[in-house]
Write a protein that holds these residues in place. Structure first.
Motif, mmCIF file in Angstrom:
data_model
loop_
_atom_site.group_PDB
_atom_site.id
_atom_site.type_symbol
_atom_site.label_atom_id
_atom_site.label_comp_id
_atom_site.label_asym_id
_atom_site.label_seq_id
_atom_site.Cartn_x
_atom_site.Cartn_y
_atom_site.Cartn_z
ATOM 1 N N TYR A 107 76.975 44.129 46.091
ATOM 2 C CA TYR A 107 75.965 44.464 47.100
ATOM 3 C C TYR A 107 74.565 44.243 46.537
ATOM 4 O O TYR A 107 73.701 43.665 47.207
ATOM 5 N N ALA A 108 74.333 44.701 45.312
ATOM 6 C CA ALA A 108 73.009 44.563 44.701
ATOM 7 C C ALA A 108 72.641 43.101 44.479
ATOM 8 O O ALA A 108 71.473 42.722 44.583
ATOM 9 N N LEU A 109 73.639 42.273 44.162
ATOM 10 C CA LEU A 109 73.388 40.841 43.990
ATOM 11 C C LEU A 109 73.132 40.154 45.329
ATOM 12 O O LEU A 109 72.313 39.230 45.421
ATOM 13 N N ARG A 110 73.817 40.606 46.364
ATOM 14 C CA ARG A 110 73.769 39.935 47.673
ATOM 15 C C ARG A 110 72.630 40.442 48.549
ATOM 16 O O ARG A 110 72.050 39.684 49.336
ATOM 17 N N ALA A 181 79.708 35.854 41.019
ATOM 18 C CA ALA A 181 78.425 36.200 41.632
ATOM 19 C C ALA A 181 77.357 36.436 40.570
ATOM 20 O O ALA A 181 76.186 36.083 40.764
ATOM 21 N N PHE A 182 77.757 37.013 39.428
ATOM 22 C CA PHE A 182 76.807 37.226 38.335
ATOM 23 C C PHE A 182 76.387 35.904 37.694
ATOM 24 O O PHE A 182 75.311 35.816 37.108
ATOM 25 N N GLU A 183 77.239 34.882 37.794
ATOM 26 C CA GLU A 183 76.858 33.569 37.279
ATOM 27 C C GLU A 183 75.711 32.971 38.093
ATOM 28 O O GLU A 183 74.960 32.138 37.600
ATOM 29 N N ARG A 184 75.592 33.393 39.347
ATOM 30 C CA ARG A 184 74.575 32.831 40.241
ATOM 31 C C ARG A 184 73.332 33.707 40.371
ATOM 32 O O ARG A 184 72.344 33.293 40.981
ATOM 33 N N GLY A 185 73.375 34.940 39.860
ATOM 34 C CA GLY A 185 72.228 35.819 40.031
ATOM 35 C C GLY A 185 72.270 37.007 39.093
ATOM 36 O O GLY A 185 73.205 37.163 38.294
ATOM 37 N N ASP A 220 72.636 46.895 30.259
ATOM 38 C CA ASP A 220 71.602 46.038 29.678
ATOM 39 C C ASP A 220 71.109 44.971 30.652
ATOM 40 O O ASP A 220 70.115 44.291 30.373
ATOM 41 N N GLY A 221 71.803 44.816 31.789
ATOM 42 C CA GLY A 221 71.407 43.808 32.764
ATOM 43 C C GLY A 221 70.128 44.135 33.493
ATOM 44 O O GLY A 221 69.600 43.301 34.228
ATOM 45 N N SER A 222 69.606 45.334 33.301
ATOM 46 C CA SER A 222 68.338 45.737 33.902
ATOM 47 C C SER A 222 67.386 46.202 32.813
ATOM 48 O O SER A 222 67.814 46.869 31.854
#
Length: 253
Positions: A107-110, A181-185, A220-222
């Motif tokens: 959801y956060a990515l989209r 999805a993480f590969e794209r954003g 660590d992603g943020s």
């Protein structure tokens, strides 16, 4: 309990909105039934005293129309439409437990503009775990089959067990979807907390290391991320150490 039924494109999803203040959305585990105190009635009551709290049943689960969504993207888009149908003030803080962590990540990515903060409670790891993909798929299929057989017994939990079985059968595919999805954003630059269980069942060291590294990587992603260890809890953190969730969400709000 006052339940709202919202049209999300030809199907109706059920949700409950309680409390006042900043918006907080809870996404539950694999069964998809978020209504009725899935996170623990006491914890949900405490959170409703801090925020405008939304709990809901995913499509095909609990009181919401089915069938179950085939992809995590469908689940997140259902939630996106549900929140708009409810008229919930956005952005909101989203908290996801277990499989719900995958839904909240996607959801956060989209829909990053909807998100003010993220809390992941012992989330399912998206990255591919070590070991054989075939063995992993067969293992999930076996567990799913065993749950479906168990659900044949006429008990109050039969439906939730069947719904959990459906989620587990597709879990390897769902994990790959979120990893892709993480590969794209990347996650939006909002406060992120990852609460990880301090008590683990016996598992191979490689599996444990993988899970720990995935939780750390998610935090660590943020630039505003932090890992928090629930020292006294297993995967059932909302029921065994709810105070740590209450504290973390209070900080994010």
């Amino acid at each position: 309990m006052d339940i709202a039924s919202i049209d999300v494109g030809g199907r109706r999803m059920c949700a409950q909105v309680r409390g006042h203040g900043p918006s907080l959305v809870l996404d539950c585990g694999g069964a998809g039934q978020g209504l009725g105190g899935a996170w623990g009635t006491g914890l949900e009551d405490d959170l409703a005293a801090l925020a405008t709290l939304v709990t809901y049943d995913r499509a095909g689960a609990g009181r919401s129309d089915g069938p179950q969504s085939r992809t995590v993207a469908d689940m997140t888009d259902d939630l996106h439409r549900l929140l708009r149908g409810l008229g919930l003030p956005l952005p909101a803080v989203f908290a996801g437990w277990s499989f719900g962590g995958l839904v909240v990540q996607h959801y956060a990515l989209r829909h990053p503009d909807d998100v003010a903060g993220l809390v992941f409670v012992d989330p399912t790891a998206a990255r591919t775990p070590p070991g054989s993909a075939l063995v992993r798929t067969l293992s999930f299929a076996f567990v799913s089959r065993a749950l479906r057989l168990r659900a044949l017994l006429p008990t109050a939990s039969s439906r939730s067990i069947r719904e959990l079985a459906g989620t587990l059968a597709a879990l390897p595919r769902h994990m790959r979807e979120v990893a892709d999805a993480f590969e794209r954003g990347t996650l939006p630059p909002v406060p992120v907390r990852v609460i990880t269980a301090g008590k683990r069942p016996r598992m191979p060291k490689a599996q444990l290391a993988h899970l720990n590294s995935c939780h750390q990587e998610l935090a660590d992603g943020s630039p505003h991320g932090r890992l928090v260890v629930a020292e006294h809890a297993t995967h059932q953190i909302p029921h065994e150490q709810p105070e740590i969730i209450r504290q973390v969400i209070s900080e994010i709000l």
